[in-house]
Design a protein around this motif. Structure first.
Motif, PDB file in Angstrom:
ATOM      1  N   TYR A   1       8.912   7.182   0.747  1.00 43.41           N
ATOM      2  CA  TYR A   1       7.685   6.449   0.447  1.00 43.41           C
ATOM      3  C   TYR A   1       6.476   7.325   0.765  1.00 43.41           C
ATOM      4  CZ  TYR A   1      10.355   1.979   0.582  1.00 43.41           C
ATOM      5  OH  TYR A   1      11.245   0.949   0.365  1.00 43.41           O
TER       6      TYR A   1
ATOM      7  N   TYR B   1      -3.367   9.273  -1.996  1.00 44.89           N
ATOM      8  CA  TYR B   1      -2.360  10.031  -2.751  1.00 44.89           C
ATOM      9  C   TYR B   1      -3.018  10.987  -3.757  1.00 44.89           C
ATOM     10  CZ  TYR B   1       0.804  11.133  -6.561  1.00 44.89           C
ATOM     11  OH  TYR B   1       1.495  11.807  -7.535  1.00 44.89           O
TER      12      TYR B   1
ATOM     13  N   HIS C   1       5.758  -1.227   7.993  1.00 47.64           N
ATOM     14  CA  HIS C   1       5.001  -0.904   6.777  1.00 47.64           C
ATOM     15  C   HIS C   1       5.756  -1.320   5.524  1.00 47.64           C
ATOM     16  CE1 HIS C   1       1.322   1.179   7.902  1.00 47.64           C
ATOM     17  NE2 HIS C   1       1.980   1.730   8.909  1.00 47.64           N
TER      18      HIS C   1
ATOM     19  N   GLY D   1       0.813  -1.219   0.000  1.00 43.55           N
ATOM     20  CA  GLY D   1       0.000   0.000   0.000  1.00 43.55           C
ATOM     21  C   GLY D   1       0.839   1.259   0.000  1.00 43.55           C
ATOM     22  N   LEU D   2       2.061   1.149  -0.531  1.00 43.59           N
ATOM     23  CA  LEU D   2       2.992   2.281  -0.533  1.00 43.59           C
ATOM     24  C   LEU D   2       3.414   2.638  -1.949  1.00 43.59           C
ATOM     25  CD1 LEU D   2       5.344   1.115   2.381  1.00 43.59           C
ATOM     26  CD2 LEU D   2       3.556   2.852   2.520  1.00 43.59           C
TER      27      LEU D   2
ATOM     28  N   ASP E   1      -2.871   5.084  -0.433  1.00 41.44           N
ATOM     29  CA  ASP E   1      -4.251   5.456  -0.112  1.00 41.44           C
ATOM     30  C   ASP E   1      -4.338   6.971   0.139  1.00 41.44           C
ATOM     31  OD1 ASP E   1      -6.951   5.059   0.484  1.00 41.44           O
ATOM     32  OD2 ASP E   1      -6.537   4.997   2.635  1.00 41.44           O
TER      33      ASP E   1
ATOM     34  N   TYR F   1       2.123   6.919   1.270  1.00 34.26           N
ATOM     35  CA  TYR F   1       1.003   5.982   1.363  1.00 34.26           C
ATOM     36  C   TYR F   1       0.198   6.123   0.072  1.00 34.26           C
ATOM     37  CZ  TYR F   1       1.873   5.252   6.341  1.00 34.26           C
ATOM     38  OH  TYR F   1       2.437   4.918   7.540  1.00 34.26           O
TER      39      TYR F   1
ATOM     40  N   GLN G   1       1.675  15.060   1.157  1.00 31.95           N
ATOM     41  CA  GLN G   1       1.432  13.624   1.137  1.00 31.95           C
ATOM     42  C   GLN G   1       1.795  13.005   2.489  1.00 31.95           C
ATOM     43  OE1 GLN G   1      -0.019  11.790  -1.167  1.00 31.95           O
ATOM     44  NE2 GLN G   1      -0.249  13.503  -2.581  1.00 31.95           N
ATOM     45  N   LYS G   2       1.109  11.924   2.826  1.00 28.28           N
ATOM     46  CA  LYS G   2       1.456  11.164   4.029  1.00 28.28           C
ATOM     47  C   LYS G   2       2.676  10.321   3.673  1.00 28.28           C
ATOM     48  CE  LYS G   2      -0.549   8.275   7.613  1.00 28.28           C
ATOM     49  NZ  LYS G   2      -1.483   7.187   7.887  1.00 28.28           N
ATOM     50  N   GLN G   3       3.774  10.570   4.382  1.00 25.23           N
ATOM     51  CA  GLN G   3       5.055   9.978   3.995  1.00 25.23           C
ATOM     52  C   GLN G   3       5.537   8.910   4.958  1.00 25.23           C
ATOM     53  OE1 GLN G   3       8.365  12.118   2.675  1.00 25.23           O
ATOM     54  NE2 GLN G   3       7.254  13.926   2.036  1.00 25.23           N
ATOM     55  N   LEU G   4       6.312   7.998   4.393  1.00 24.95           N
ATOM     56  CA  LEU G   4       7.104   7.057   5.191  1.00 24.95           C
ATOM     57  C   LEU G   4       8.545   7.294   4.758  1.00 24.95           C
ATOM     58  CD1 LEU G   4       5.520   3.482   5.208  1.00 24.95           C
ATOM     59  CD2 LEU G   4       6.118   4.858   7.168  1.00 24.95           C
TER      60      LEU G   4
END
Length: 316
Positions: free
Chosen positions: A223, A229, A285, A192-193, A227, A225, A239-242
């Motif tokens: 990275y 994007y 994740h 999901g990334l 979902d 997410y 953006q929600k980042q990893l």
């Protein structure tokens, strides 16, 4: 666990030691390397004053997993994950460039674009793009590999003209870079990334190109997410980042970007603990596995020393 920020081993056959921003690398008989991933953390090319417990284990084990997952594409330097914080592998002669590949207009590339630049490392960028938008095709934007200070953007033509890498080798590095990034993108999608951008280092041993160092870790990669994007992009939201970007953002919010005269903000125990938690979240994740903290012995350094020594004795 106490953060491991320095190491000082004397392994059998040790002929040298290199201390990087995060890794301590021991040369064994000019044939093997022991790479210990410490808990040091760097941002803006500055090593921050506090270490982050378990960060070294997170990075070492993510890299180990992805080296295994791309070993069918090209050989890599890893021989064994000797300890949760250490890998033993082949010593290669490194190429003096890092291969940065970007699937999206983010980070450094966006900062350059926002400043009005439409060419990055000799690559023309389309007009009218917005932050975090996907490129039509991933772009390779290599950098020189600086021993100290900042890495510098460089074009393919400059690399070849200056003799840093031969044309034949560079074109092979490009092919490998695209293939590994494609694999990393496919693995990320299953989690999901989105693998946004990353960098690879390569070297040669006995005339053969090897993938070196770390790959697809939150220190070397960004990275998002998947979902949400598209919705965030359409609304112009972050953006929600990893990635390690959250550390950079915390530093910038507190007036630090690695520039002369700027002071690193205080890293309280709460801040340090929250960064540890984020790295563990990243691990779970990115890999899809639960993170198992390495045995918290009284002496982690003694554990690393024993495990690495045992591993080296099996190579003789």
């Amino acid at each position: 666990m106490k953060a491991i920020t320095t190491t000082d081993f004397s392994f059998p056959g040790q002929t040298g030691k290199y201390v990087g921003k995060v890794r301590d690398v021991y040369d064994i008989n000019d044939e093997y390397l022991v790479m210990i991933v410490t808990d040091r953390i760097s941002a803006f090319d500055v090593v921050l004053p506090e270490g982050i417990p378990y960060k070294g284990q997170v990075l070492n084990q993510i890299a180990s997993k992805f080296l295994d997952a791309t070993a069918d594409i090209l050989p890599n330097w890893k021989i064994s994950e000797a300890d949760p914080m250490a890998t033993v592998g082949h010593k290669c002669e490194p190429f003096k460039v890092e291969m940065v590949i970007r699937g999206y207009l983010s980070g450094h590339a966006w900062r350059e674009y926002k400043a009005g630049k439409r060419t990055l490392c000799g690559i023309s960028l389309p007009e009218g793009m917005v932050e975090n938008q996907k490129f039509p095709e991933p772009v390779i934007t290599p950098t020189t590999k600086a021993a100290e200070g900042h890495d510098e953007d460089i074009s393919k033509e400059e690399i070849i003209a200056s003799g840093l890498v031969s044309r034949e080798d560079y074109e092979q590095l490009e092919k490998y870079t695209r293939a590994i990034f494609k694999r990393g993108t496919e693995i990320a999608a299953k989690m999901g990334l989105i693998l946004v951008d990353t960098k690879y280092e390569f070297g040669k041993k006995n005339g053969k190109i090897y993938l070196m160092d770390e790959i697809h870790t939150p220190d070397s990669s960004r990275y998002f997410y998947a979902d949400g994007y598209e919705e965030r992009l359409a609304k112009g939201e972050k953006q929600k980042q990893l990635s390690k970007e959250f550390v950079r953002e915390w530093l910038m919010a507190n007036g630090f970007q690695g520039k002369e005269g700027q002071k690193v903000p205080e890293m309280t125990p709460e801040i340090v603990s929250s960064i540890t938690d984020r790295y563990i979240e990243l691990y779970e994740h990115i890999t899809g596995d639960r993170f198992v903290k390495a045995e918290d012995t009284e002496d982690v350094l003694a554990r690393i020393g024993k495990n690495v020594t045992d591993c080296l004795s099996g190579l003789e």
